[in-house]
Design a protein around this motif. Sequence first.
Motif, PDB file in Angstrom:
ATOM      1  N   ILE A   1       8.783  15.517   5.039  1.00 38.85           N
ATOM      2  CA  ILE A   1       9.891  15.003   4.225  1.00 38.85           C
ATOM      3  C   ILE A   1      11.202  15.666   4.666  1.00 38.85           C
ATOM      4  N   SER A   2      11.095  16.905   5.109  1.00 38.24           N
ATOM      5  CA  SER A   2      12.283  17.613   5.614  1.00 38.24           C
ATOM      6  C   SER A   2      12.881  16.936   6.849  1.00 38.24           C
ATOM      7  N   GLN A   3      12.096  16.106   7.528  1.00 39.91           N
ATOM      8  CA  GLN A   3      12.623  15.404   8.696  1.00 39.91           C
ATOM      9  C   GLN A   3      13.568  14.269   8.288  1.00 39.91           C
ATOM     10  N   TYR A   4      13.425  13.803   7.030  1.00 41.76           N
ATOM     11  CA  TYR A   4      14.186  12.617   6.608  1.00 41.76           C
ATOM     12  C   TYR A   4      15.238  12.933   5.546  1.00 41.76           C
ATOM     13  N   CYS A   5      15.113  14.070   4.893  1.00 46.60           N
ATOM     14  CA  CYS A   5      15.988  14.399   3.771  1.00 46.60           C
ATOM     15  C   CYS A   5      16.699  15.716   4.061  1.00 46.60           C
ATOM     16  N   ASP A   6      17.990  15.766   3.743  1.00 47.07           N
ATOM     17  CA  ASP A   6      18.755  16.992   3.966  1.00 47.07           C
ATOM     18  C   ASP A   6      18.553  17.990   2.842  1.00 47.07           C
ATOM     19  N   ILE A   7      18.202  17.452   1.674  1.00 46.62           N
ATOM     20  CA  ILE A   7      17.868  18.293   0.519  1.00 46.62           C
ATOM     21  C   ILE A   7      16.690  17.594  -0.174  1.00 46.62           C
ATOM     22  N   ILE A   8      15.746  18.381  -0.680  1.00 43.90           N
ATOM     23  CA  ILE A   8      14.607  17.792  -1.404  1.00 43.90           C
ATOM     24  C   ILE A   8      14.620  18.319  -2.833  1.00 43.90           C
ATOM     25  N   ALA A   9      14.616  17.404  -3.793  1.00 45.43           N
ATOM     26  CA  ALA A   9      14.547  17.783  -5.205  1.00 45.43           C
ATOM     27  C   ALA A   9      13.168  17.397  -5.726  1.00 45.43           C
ATOM     28  N   VAL A  10      12.550  18.296  -6.484  1.00 41.07           N
ATOM     29  CA  VAL A  10      11.145  18.122  -6.869  1.00 41.07           C
ATOM     30  C   VAL A  10      10.960  18.308  -8.367  1.00 41.07           C
TER      31      VAL A  10
ATOM     32  N   ASN B   1       0.840  -1.207   0.000  1.00 32.71           N
ATOM     33  CA  ASN B   1       0.000   0.000   0.000  1.00 32.71           C
ATOM     34  C   ASN B   1       0.868   1.248   0.000  1.00 32.71           C
ATOM     35  N   SER B   2       0.214   2.376  -0.222  1.00 38.24           N
ATOM     36  CA  SER B   2       0.888   3.675  -0.246  1.00 38.24           C
ATOM     37  C   SER B   2       1.589   3.968   1.075  1.00 38.24           C
ATOM     38  N   SER B   3       2.587   4.794   0.996  1.00 37.14           N
ATOM     39  CA  SER B   3       3.346   5.165   2.186  1.00 37.14           C
ATOM     40  C   SER B   3       4.208   6.369   1.892  1.00 37.14           C
ATOM     41  N   LEU B   4       4.283   7.305   2.804  1.00 35.74           N
ATOM     42  CA  LEU B   4       5.220   8.425   2.694  1.00 35.74           C
ATOM     43  C   LEU B   4       6.156   8.411   3.895  1.00 35.74           C
ATOM     44  N   ARG B   5       5.619   8.649   5.091  1.00 32.62           N
ATOM     45  CA  ARG B   5       6.443   8.711   6.292  1.00 32.62           C
ATOM     46  C   ARG B   5       7.170   7.395   6.547  1.00 32.62           C
ATOM     47  N   THR B   6       6.404   6.306   6.492  1.00 38.05           N
ATOM     48  CA  THR B   6       6.996   5.007   6.791  1.00 38.05           C
ATOM     49  C   THR B   6       8.072   4.671   5.774  1.00 38.05           C
ATOM     50  N   ARG B   7       7.759   4.952   4.507  1.00 40.11           N
ATOM     51  CA  ARG B   7       8.699   4.687   3.412  1.00 40.11           C
ATOM     52  C   ARG B   7      10.014   5.430   3.625  1.00 40.11           C
ATOM     53  N   LEU B   8       9.914   6.714   3.914  1.00 41.56           N
ATOM     54  CA  LEU B   8      11.131   7.526   4.014  1.00 41.56           C
ATOM     55  C   LEU B   8      11.831   7.346   5.362  1.00 41.56           C
ATOM     56  N   SER B   9      11.059   7.327   6.435  1.00 41.48           N
ATOM     57  CA  SER B   9      11.698   7.270   7.764  1.00 41.48           C
ATOM     58  C   SER B   9      12.365   5.923   7.996  1.00 41.48           C
ATOM     59  N   THR B  10      11.773   4.857   7.459  1.00 39.01           N
ATOM     60  CA  THR B  10      12.381   3.541   7.680  1.00 39.01           C
ATOM     61  C   THR B  10      13.655   3.411   6.848  1.00 39.01           C
ATOM     62  N   GLN B  11      13.651   3.992   5.656  1.00 39.47           N
ATOM     63  CA  GLN B  11      14.891   4.026   4.879  1.00 39.47           C
ATOM     64  C   GLN B  11      15.957   4.842   5.605  1.00 39.47           C
ATOM     65  N   LYS B  12      15.547   5.993   6.110  1.00 43.23           N
ATOM     66  CA  LYS B  12      16.493   6.859   6.823  1.00 43.23           C
ATOM     67  C   LYS B  12      17.059   6.122   8.040  1.00 43.23           C
ATOM     68  N   ALA B  13      16.199   5.439   8.765  1.00 40.54           N
ATOM     69  CA  ALA B  13      16.635   4.680   9.933  1.00 40.54           C
ATOM     70  C   ALA B  13      17.659   3.621   9.530  1.00 40.54           C
TER      71      ALA B  13
ATOM     72  N   PRO C   1      20.738   8.828  -2.009  1.00 42.15           N
ATOM     73  CA  PRO C   1      19.503   9.293  -2.664  1.00 42.15           C
ATOM     74  C   PRO C   1      18.316   8.400  -2.294  1.00 42.15           C
ATOM     75  N   ILE C   2      17.166   9.003  -2.054  1.00 40.40           N
ATOM     76  CA  ILE C   2      15.914   8.256  -1.836  1.00 40.40           C
ATOM     77  C   ILE C   2      14.895   8.775  -2.849  1.00 40.40           C
ATOM     78  N   VAL C   3      14.428   7.892  -3.695  1.00 41.95           N
ATOM     79  CA  VAL C   3      13.518   8.297  -4.774  1.00 41.95           C
ATOM     80  C   VAL C   3      12.076   7.981  -4.397  1.00 41.95           C
TER      81      VAL C   3
ATOM     82  N   LEU D   1      19.406  12.767   0.001  1.00 40.36           N
ATOM     83  CA  LEU D   1      18.707  13.582  -0.994  1.00 40.36           C
ATOM     84  C   LEU D   1      17.390  12.889  -1.317  1.00 40.36           C
ATOM     85  N   GLY D   2      16.294  13.565  -1.073  1.00 44.96           N
ATOM     86  CA  GLY D   2      14.985  13.037  -1.481  1.00 44.96           C
ATOM     87  C   GLY D   2      14.646  13.531  -2.877  1.00 44.96           C
ATOM     88  N   LEU D   3      14.369  12.610  -3.777  1.00 46.81           N
ATOM     89  CA  LEU D   3      13.979  12.993  -5.141  1.00 46.81           C
ATOM     90  C   LEU D   3      12.498  12.682  -5.297  1.00 46.81           C
ATOM     91  N   LEU D   4      11.693  13.723  -5.423  1.00 47.51           N
ATOM     92  CA  LEU D   4      10.237  13.546  -5.493  1.00 47.51           C
ATOM     93  C   LEU D   4       9.753  13.807  -6.918  1.00 47.51           C
TER      94      LEU D   4
END
Lengths: 313, 313, 313
Positions: C100-109, B45-57, C65-67, C39-42
């Motif tokens: 997203i700013s909590q997990y990425c040091d730079i965000i590219a959109v 399913n969709s995910s934003l916080r879980t997707r990014l924070s778990t990767q960051k962790a 990078p996190i896409v 780097l978050g790539l959105l």
Amino acid sequence: MKHYISIQDIDNINTWIQEAKALKRNPLNYKELGKNKTLGLLFFNSSLRTRLSTQKAALNLGMDPIVMNVSGDAWGIEFGDGTIMNGNTAEHIKEAAAVISQYCDIIAVRAFPSLTDKEKDESEQVLKAFVKYASVPIVNMESATGHPLQALTDAITISENTKKERPKVVLSWAPHIKALPHAVANSFVEAMQKMDVEFVITHPEGYDLNPEIIGESTVNYNQNEALKDADFVYVKNWSSYGDYGKVLNTDPNWMITKEKIGNAKFMHCLPVRRNLIVEDAVLDSDSSLVIEQANNRTYAAQLVLKKILEDLK
Amino acid sequence: MKHYISIQDIDNINTWIQEAKALKRNPLNYKELGKNKTLGLLFFNSSLRTRLSTQKAALNLGMDPIVMNVSGDAWGIEFGDGTIMNGNTAEHIKEAAAVISQYCDIIAVRAFPSLTDKEKDESEQVLKAFVKYASVPIVNMESATGHPLQALTDAITISENTKKERPKVVLSWAPHIKALPHAVANSFVEAMQKMDVEFVITHPEGYDLNPEIIGESTVNYNQNEALKDADFVYVKNWSSYGDYGKVLNTDPNWMITKEKIGNAKFMHCLPVRRNLIVEDAVLDSDSSLVIEQANNRTYAAQLVLKKILEDLK
Amino acid sequence: MKHYISIQDIDNINTWIQEAKALKRNPLNYKELGKNKTLGLLFFNSSLRTRLSTQKAALNLGMDPIVMNVSGDAWGIEFGDGTIMNGNTAEHIKEAAAVISQYCDIIAVRAFPSLTDKEKDESEQVLKAFVKYASVPIVNMESATGHPLQALTDAITISENTKKERPKVVLSWAPHIKALPHAVANSFVEAMQKMDVEFVITHPEGYDLNPEIIGESTVNYNQNEALKDADFVYVKNWSSYGDYGKVLNTDPNWMITKEKIGNAKFMHCLPVRRNLIVEDAVLDSDSSLVIEQANNRTYAAQLVLKKILEDLK
């Protein structure tokens, strides 16, 4: 080695098997080899094992994998020569392949066949176009007619599990509701032809594979006869090659059962449809090697990437 | 710790909160722990916080995260036992879970409920199947009935922000146009039951959560009474549990307003629908802790992964 | 530098070009700079070059990078102020960007225009919302009205390939079957205005770009006159700006041919539709710089990320 396109790119399969086993024992021994190198994984089709095992192989070598689902993430790709591109495709493979080569040190590609246009499928349009227009090595992650990472995996797995100098290996067709590609079967046949095994192919009439690939290999339309005294039974569905891409037979009697397989080891590339291709009793028994095959995908991919990286230096 | 499936896997929530806070202060202290280890993140399913924070962790621990959107990237997965797989699913969870375990040292899974089949949802079919058939630890990234990474985050956030030894925490239902799962509410209730807080749940009649989870916790159908003197107001919509998966009430009077919340801190797991669940004035004020909650997702996930990694050694 | 939103964020384009060339010579010189930075790539839209080159740039700098494909992977995002979110969007940009700013040091959109609502497109709703609500630097990976990573690339490529102190650069419109954005053309115009070049824009009547961007730049509706003695011909389709988002002209006479281009170098941002925008003979000749442009995307992105990282320290 420049590219890994087919089993024919393996110069000596026995040497490769030994090298893969060595990697499996010490997967991190070459962690420096791929440092600062990028592997682009391009998927035109679904993938689980290939997607994950090839990334894992790259990570074991210290490479940075970058995954792209071509259709969803990027642009529709045109393969035709001289096309006036006023249709649905937005980017020509000439540019796409050359461009991706700017960012990736190796490009791995998965592109299934149409199963409706035999000539086009056999031309390996997508894979060959990458080989032609990319400026970096190409790895086949399953193309229209071959899946050489899988077949290398299978060769390793047979080598690990055989108790005989020259085991009997049977490739058996099994029923399926959908038209499936010939790629896995083709590459498995080619791999077995390079190994010191007694090899028999069995399938219903009308399911003969490409005769150029079969060559001198034994084909027996009687599954029971073929399976007799088998040490390894490799099971796979494929659609008709002669009546190209058609499902001519769904006879459940071709399903692999515990009774049929006897003491032989069961092999399948996965994904496998339970109780259609093979009954639960086989998959859930110690006879099944499918998970070990999946495990060996990592080391097959890692060996191929290692050889390419060594050649890049 | 083998798996992280539910809040019940936390042996001592106060200790965990302290450990998470320590990680937050020095997130890179264990960068060597996850070296050469792979975290597979599987999203049904969709995910934003879980997707990014778990990767960051995972990155903070030196792990290599590999993300897969199961439906789009791979094959339809079958969960039934003994099924004749002649339908839409191409791969059985028995193989899928065992195979992924070959490439990933830890597997994290998100799989939402159907909200149409209570029994199936409560059986936690997907998550339990991964626990059963995978050979590596499983982390719940929100399942049919629980979201324990979120609830651990919430516990950390309350601990960081409380000015009292024993704050009053209110879980308030709020209106939504769609039928939403009970997972976040369930795990939050379970977390609060483990903490030294005064805990009250409020929702319209007909929205009682699973009584086995509620246990002795206080429920008050009168939102105003429940909110009185609250220190923390955790807001969440869920669909009916009794009349399973139905939206029985969309009364806008249950929306959280600045007036209702008073001096309490506002919490929500996000995503939150503004001016439906809560008015802008609350979210845009200093009372809102939602961004800090999102930040703490990283450290909750990192603590769980750290504990599993330490146990793997 | 805080954000990289438009070509106007470049203080001195000649210095930047020199810095990018230095990075291209030694791309791994700053491998420590981005260590433990994400780097978050959105992506709200498709991407090939930007997706891969920006990841490669991040890797060259040691970043992780996190896409994320926003639409497919996460939740529908609401941009309206004060909206009652009872429709299809589930998360407000205020939360999304801050989270997203909590997990990425730079965000590219990357967020393309609607091409139906001029005012909304020109407001750069998505990009500006990220700038406003994120707490980290934002990089524009092509927005409604600009593509400054591409234009910086183009400036580098012209600088590398020019044999004159002051080359003649022509931006020529070419026909296309779909309505395309103005972003690439806009940023290219702005970049050329900052460089020491003789710059001419040519397109059919009705295709004038935003006059605020064009400023004093020369426009000539006669393509042949414009192309005369050109050193670089930058080709791009765009839809009408005046009759916003409409395709007014598909005259194949505007296609770029070998004959028209003469000795000039051909440039295009890609993807390019062959034999619609430009004939094969140009793309397949030595006159074409498109692959080198694609290559320079890495170094343009790397320079921007490097400047932001240096500012973060």
